[in-house]
Design a protein around this motif. Structure first.
Motif, PDB file in Angstrom:
ATOM      1  N   GLU A   1       0.420  31.785  78.045  1.00  0.00           N
ATOM      2  CA  GLU A   1       1.218  30.569  78.255  1.00  0.00           C
ATOM      3  C   GLU A   1       2.503  30.618  77.443  1.00  0.00           C
ATOM      4  O   GLU A   1       3.569  30.251  77.920  1.00  0.00           O
ATOM      5  CB  GLU A   1       0.383  29.342  77.883  1.00  0.00           C
ATOM      6  CG  GLU A   1       1.087  28.037  78.163  1.00  0.00           C
ATOM      7  CD  GLU A   1       0.229  26.817  77.875  1.00  0.00           C
ATOM      8  OE1 GLU A   1       0.781  25.707  77.957  1.00  0.00           O
ATOM      9  OE2 GLU A   1      -0.976  26.970  77.575  1.00  0.00           O
ATOM     10  N   LYS A   2       2.415  31.083  76.204  1.00  0.00           N
ATOM     11  CA  LYS A   2       3.613  31.180  75.357  1.00  0.00           C
ATOM     12  C   LYS A   2       4.605  32.189  75.894  1.00  0.00           C
ATOM     13  O   LYS A   2       5.793  32.109  75.603  1.00  0.00           O
ATOM     14  CB  LYS A   2       3.214  31.516  73.927  1.00  0.00           C
ATOM     15  CG  LYS A   2       2.556  30.347  73.234  1.00  0.00           C
ATOM     16  CD  LYS A   2       2.143  30.658  71.828  1.00  0.00           C
ATOM     17  CE  LYS A   2       1.460  29.418  71.246  1.00  0.00           C
ATOM     18  NZ  LYS A   2       1.003  29.605  69.891  1.00  0.00           N
ATOM     19  N   LYS A   3       4.121  33.137  76.690  1.00  0.00           N
ATOM     20  CA  LYS A   3       4.999  34.134  77.304  1.00  0.00           C
ATOM     21  C   LYS A   3       5.438  33.706  78.706  1.00  0.00           C
ATOM     22  O   LYS A   3       5.980  34.506  79.456  1.00  0.00           O
ATOM     23  CB  LYS A   3       4.286  35.483  77.371  1.00  0.00           C
ATOM     24  CG  LYS A   3       4.063  36.094  76.008  1.00  0.00           C
ATOM     25  CD  LYS A   3       3.444  37.469  76.131  1.00  0.00           C
ATOM     26  CE  LYS A   3       3.380  38.101  74.758  1.00  0.00           C
ATOM     27  NZ  LYS A   3       3.204  39.541  74.834  1.00  0.00           N
TER      28      LYS A   3
ATOM     29  N   GLN B   1       0.404  31.335  85.504  1.00  0.00           N
ATOM     30  CA  GLN B   1      -0.731  31.510  86.423  1.00  0.00           C
ATOM     31  C   GLN B   1      -1.830  32.347  85.778  1.00  0.00           C
ATOM     32  O   GLN B   1      -3.017  32.047  85.930  1.00  0.00           O
ATOM     33  CB  GLN B   1      -0.269  32.136  87.745  1.00  0.00           C
ATOM     34  CG  GLN B   1       0.622  31.221  88.564  1.00  0.00           C
ATOM     35  CD  GLN B   1      -0.029  29.868  88.841  1.00  0.00           C
ATOM     36  OE1 GLN B   1      -1.200  29.787  89.171  1.00  0.00           O
ATOM     37  NE2 GLN B   1       0.732  28.800  88.694  1.00  0.00           N
ATOM     38  N   GLU B   2      -1.438  33.384  85.045  1.00  0.00           N
ATOM     39  CA  GLU B   2      -2.429  34.196  84.347  1.00  0.00           C
ATOM     40  C   GLU B   2      -3.115  33.385  83.249  1.00  0.00           C
ATOM     41  O   GLU B   2      -4.325  33.517  83.039  1.00  0.00           O
ATOM     42  CB  GLU B   2      -1.778  35.432  83.731  1.00  0.00           C
ATOM     43  CG  GLU B   2      -1.262  36.438  84.739  1.00  0.00           C
ATOM     44  CD  GLU B   2      -0.480  37.532  84.056  1.00  0.00           C
ATOM     45  OE1 GLU B   2      -1.105  38.477  83.550  1.00  0.00           O
ATOM     46  OE2 GLU B   2       0.757  37.425  84.018  1.00  0.00           O
ATOM     47  N   ALA B   3      -2.333  32.574  82.571  1.00  0.00           N
ATOM     48  CA  ALA B   3      -2.900  31.723  81.520  1.00  0.00           C
ATOM     49  C   ALA B   3      -3.921  30.760  82.109  1.00  0.00           C
ATOM     50  O   ALA B   3      -5.032  30.616  81.581  1.00  0.00           O
ATOM     51  CB  ALA B   3      -1.784  30.956  80.807  1.00  0.00           C
TER      52      ALA B   3
ATOM     53  N   ASN C   1      -1.977  20.814  81.056  1.00  0.00           N
ATOM     54  CA  ASN C   1      -0.634  21.080  80.534  1.00  0.00           C
ATOM     55  C   ASN C   1       0.090  22.112  81.399  1.00  0.00           C
ATOM     56  O   ASN C   1       1.266  21.955  81.714  1.00  0.00           O
ATOM     57  CB  ASN C   1      -0.707  21.565  79.082  1.00  0.00           C
ATOM     58  CG  ASN C   1       0.660  21.710  78.473  1.00  0.00           C
ATOM     59  OD1 ASN C   1       1.477  20.807  78.552  1.00  0.00           O
ATOM     60  ND2 ASN C   1       0.915  22.857  77.873  1.00  0.00           N
ATOM     61  N   ILE C   2      -0.613  23.139  81.804  1.00  0.00           N
ATOM     62  CA  ILE C   2       0.001  24.167  82.677  1.00  0.00           C
ATOM     63  C   ILE C   2       0.398  23.548  84.010  1.00  0.00           C
ATOM     64  O   ILE C   2       1.467  23.822  84.531  1.00  0.00           O
ATOM     65  CB  ILE C   2      -0.966  25.351  82.886  1.00  0.00           C
ATOM     66  CG1 ILE C   2      -1.056  26.112  81.590  1.00  0.00           C
ATOM     67  CG2 ILE C   2      -0.525  26.221  84.052  1.00  0.00           C
ATOM     68  CD1 ILE C   2      -1.240  27.580  81.679  1.00  0.00           C
ATOM     69  N   ASP C   3      -0.477  22.707  84.549  1.00  0.00           N
ATOM     70  CA  ASP C   3      -0.148  22.049  85.816  1.00  0.00           C
ATOM     71  C   ASP C   3       1.087  21.173  85.666  1.00  0.00           C
ATOM     72  O   ASP C   3       1.934  21.136  86.551  1.00  0.00           O
ATOM     73  CB  ASP C   3      -1.337  21.233  86.325  1.00  0.00           C
ATOM     74  CG  ASP C   3      -2.475  22.116  86.827  1.00  0.00           C
ATOM     75  OD1 ASP C   3      -2.232  23.304  87.125  1.00  0.00           O
ATOM     76  OD2 ASP C   3      -3.611  21.617  86.913  1.00  0.00           O
ATOM     77  N   LYS C   4       1.204  20.477  84.534  1.00  0.00           N
ATOM     78  CA  LYS C   4       2.378  19.639  84.290  1.00  0.00           C
ATOM     79  C   LYS C   4       3.630  20.490  84.162  1.00  0.00           C
ATOM     80  O   LYS C   4       4.679  20.152  84.702  1.00  0.00           O
ATOM     81  CB  LYS C   4       2.181  18.790  83.037  1.00  0.00           C
ATOM     82  CG  LYS C   4       1.254  17.617  83.262  1.00  0.00           C
ATOM     83  CD  LYS C   4       0.889  16.848  82.026  1.00  0.00           C
ATOM     84  CE  LYS C   4       1.983  16.566  81.061  1.00  0.00           C
ATOM     85  NZ  LYS C   4       1.554  15.772  79.909  1.00  0.00           N
ATOM     86  N   ILE C   5       3.535  21.614  83.471  1.00  0.00           N
ATOM     87  CA  ILE C   5       4.689  22.509  83.332  1.00  0.00           C
ATOM     88  C   ILE C   5       5.107  23.012  84.708  1.00  0.00           C
ATOM     89  O   ILE C   5       6.290  23.038  85.028  1.00  0.00           O
ATOM     90  CB  ILE C   5       4.355  23.697  82.404  1.00  0.00           C
ATOM     91  CG1 ILE C   5       4.198  23.208  80.965  1.00  0.00           C
ATOM     92  CG2 ILE C   5       5.440  24.771  82.482  1.00  0.00           C
ATOM     93  CD1 ILE C   5       3.623  24.258  80.025  1.00  0.00           C
TER      94      ILE C   5
END
Length: 85
Positions: free
Chosen positions: A20-22, A26-28, A57-61
């Motif tokens: 995620e930091k990179k 999708q992989e995260a 959080n990923i979905d929001k991003i």
């Protein structure tokens, strides 16, 4: 560590955090979802709730990164591949 297919959720959660930091979102998300397939153990340092928060959080991003132009294109063409890129 991941190629060795660990059997505990922390490995997948921590790897997902690095991805995620990179900006490999999708992989995260995949690794977070994999983490949820493992039971929380008595000594677990991560809970399923924390993993779920990371997925949200990923979905929001992902939603925040959608451009207005993409939405207009989607409405006109019904081609959703732009969101998957």
């Amino acid at each position: 560590l991941i190629p060795q297919k660990p059997k505990f959720l922390e490995a997948y959660f921590n790897y997902g955090t690095i991805l995620e930091k990179k900006d490999r979102l999708q992989e995260a998300k995949y690794n977070y979802e994999t983490a949820l397939t493992f039971d929380e153990k008595y000594l677990s340092t991560i809970t399923h709730d924390e993993v779920c928060e990371a997925i949200i959080n990923i979905d929001k991003i992902s939603i925040d990164n959608v451009k207005i132009e993409d939405i207009v294109t989607l409405q006109a063409t019904r081609d959703y591949s732009a969101l998957l890129a």
